[in-house]
Design a protein around this motif. Structure first.
Motif, mmCIF file in Angstrom:
data_model
loop_
_atom_site.group_PDB
_atom_site.id
_atom_site.type_symbol
_atom_site.label_atom_id
_atom_site.label_comp_id
_atom_site.label_asym_id
_atom_site.label_seq_id
_atom_site.Cartn_x
_atom_site.Cartn_y
_atom_site.Cartn_z
ATOM 1 N N SER A 112 -32.118 4.717 36.025
ATOM 2 C CA SER A 112 -31.467 6.028 35.913
ATOM 3 C C SER A 112 -32.266 6.937 34.978
ATOM 4 O O SER A 112 -33.109 6.469 34.201
ATOM 5 C CB SER A 112 -30.040 5.859 35.388
ATOM 6 N N MET A 113 -31.973 8.231 35.022
ATOM 7 C CA MET A 113 -32.624 9.172 34.094
ATOM 8 C C MET A 113 -32.288 8.822 32.645
ATOM 9 O O MET A 113 -33.126 8.947 31.761
ATOM 10 C CB MET A 113 -32.186 10.612 34.388
ATOM 11 N N GLY A 114 -31.066 8.385 32.402
ATOM 12 C CA GLY A 114 -30.649 8.044 31.049
ATOM 13 C C GLY A 114 -31.381 6.845 30.485
ATOM 14 O O GLY A 114 -31.518 6.705 29.272
ATOM 15 N N TRP A 115 -31.864 5.963 31.359
ATOM 16 C CA TRP A 115 -32.592 4.757 30.962
ATOM 17 C C TRP A 115 -33.997 5.087 30.484
ATOM 18 O O TRP A 115 -34.574 4.372 29.654
ATOM 19 C CB TRP A 115 -32.632 3.809 32.158
ATOM 20 N N ASN A 116 -34.552 6.184 30.971
ATOM 21 C CA ASN A 116 -35.936 6.533 30.645
ATOM 22 C C ASN A 116 -36.099 6.905 29.178
ATOM 23 O O ASN A 116 -35.220 7.531 28.579
ATOM 24 C CB ASN A 116 -36.409 7.710 31.504
ATOM 25 N N ILE A 117 -37.244 6.549 28.630
ATOM 26 C CA ILE A 117 -37.618 6.998 27.293
ATOM 27 C C ILE A 117 -37.899 8.493 27.374
ATOM 28 O O ILE A 117 -38.461 8.980 28.365
ATOM 29 C CB ILE A 117 -38.849 6.217 26.783
#
Length: 173
Positions: free
Chosen positions: A73-78
């Motif tokens: 997900s986008m939230g998982w990305n650094i």
């Protein structure tokens, strides 16, 4: 050799599902610290909180029922301004990471390790967990935490975590 561990500077913890204004406020400091280490040709590692779609059914999910850092997900990305494709990233399914310690051991010679510095999110959960694991795994290395590059769930819990780490001989800068 000096090592910088950038803990969970992910979108969900900065301005996503579990974001805070304090987390947003440290991004520039974190970026500057990463640049400093890279310019000095020191080792930089990132951790990434990593959950699967069934997160809410896990033990952690039952205690923190907010879906976050779901793999892919986008939230998982650094945060995109902090890491690039060449950086070493250790995915971790929970607060502290034994795999992180193994990765450090595989990349360094303990005799040449001067310090391990931790920065990132959240001071009171994942930063303190990984600092304590590093302190146990590398008892002769200086373990440091830069408080200007960390934020907790609340300002109060951030302060409490810093004080707890001090008591365990972790250097707070």
């Amino acid at each position: 050799m000096k090592i910088l561990i950038v803990v969970d500077m992910q979108n969900d913890f900065i301005d996503g599902a579990l974001g805070t204004k304090e987390a947003e406020a440290i991004v520039k400091n974190v970026k500057d610290k990463i640049r400093q280490y890279k310019e000095e040709k020191q080792l930089v590692l990132f951790t990434r909180d990593t959950h699967e779609e069934n997160y809410l059914q896990t033990r952690e999910g039952r205690y923190l029922p907010v879906a976050h850092c779901i793999r892919g997900s986008m939230g998982w990305n650094i945060k995109d301004t902090l890491a690039d494709e060449n950086d070493i990233v250790v995915d971790k399914p929970t607060f502290g990471s034994l795999e992180l310690v193994e990765r450090i051991k595989s990349l360094t010679e303990a005799a040449n390790m001067e310090s391990i510095e931790l920065i990132g999110l959240c001071t009171d959960i994942c930063v303190i967990s990984n600092a304590m694991i590093c302190k146990a795994a590398f008892p002769e290395a200086d373990i440091l935490v830069d408080k200007s590059c960390c934020a907790g769930v609340t300002p109060e819990s951030h302060h409490t975590a810093l004080e707890a780490m001090k008591m365990c001989q972790i250097i707070i800068e």
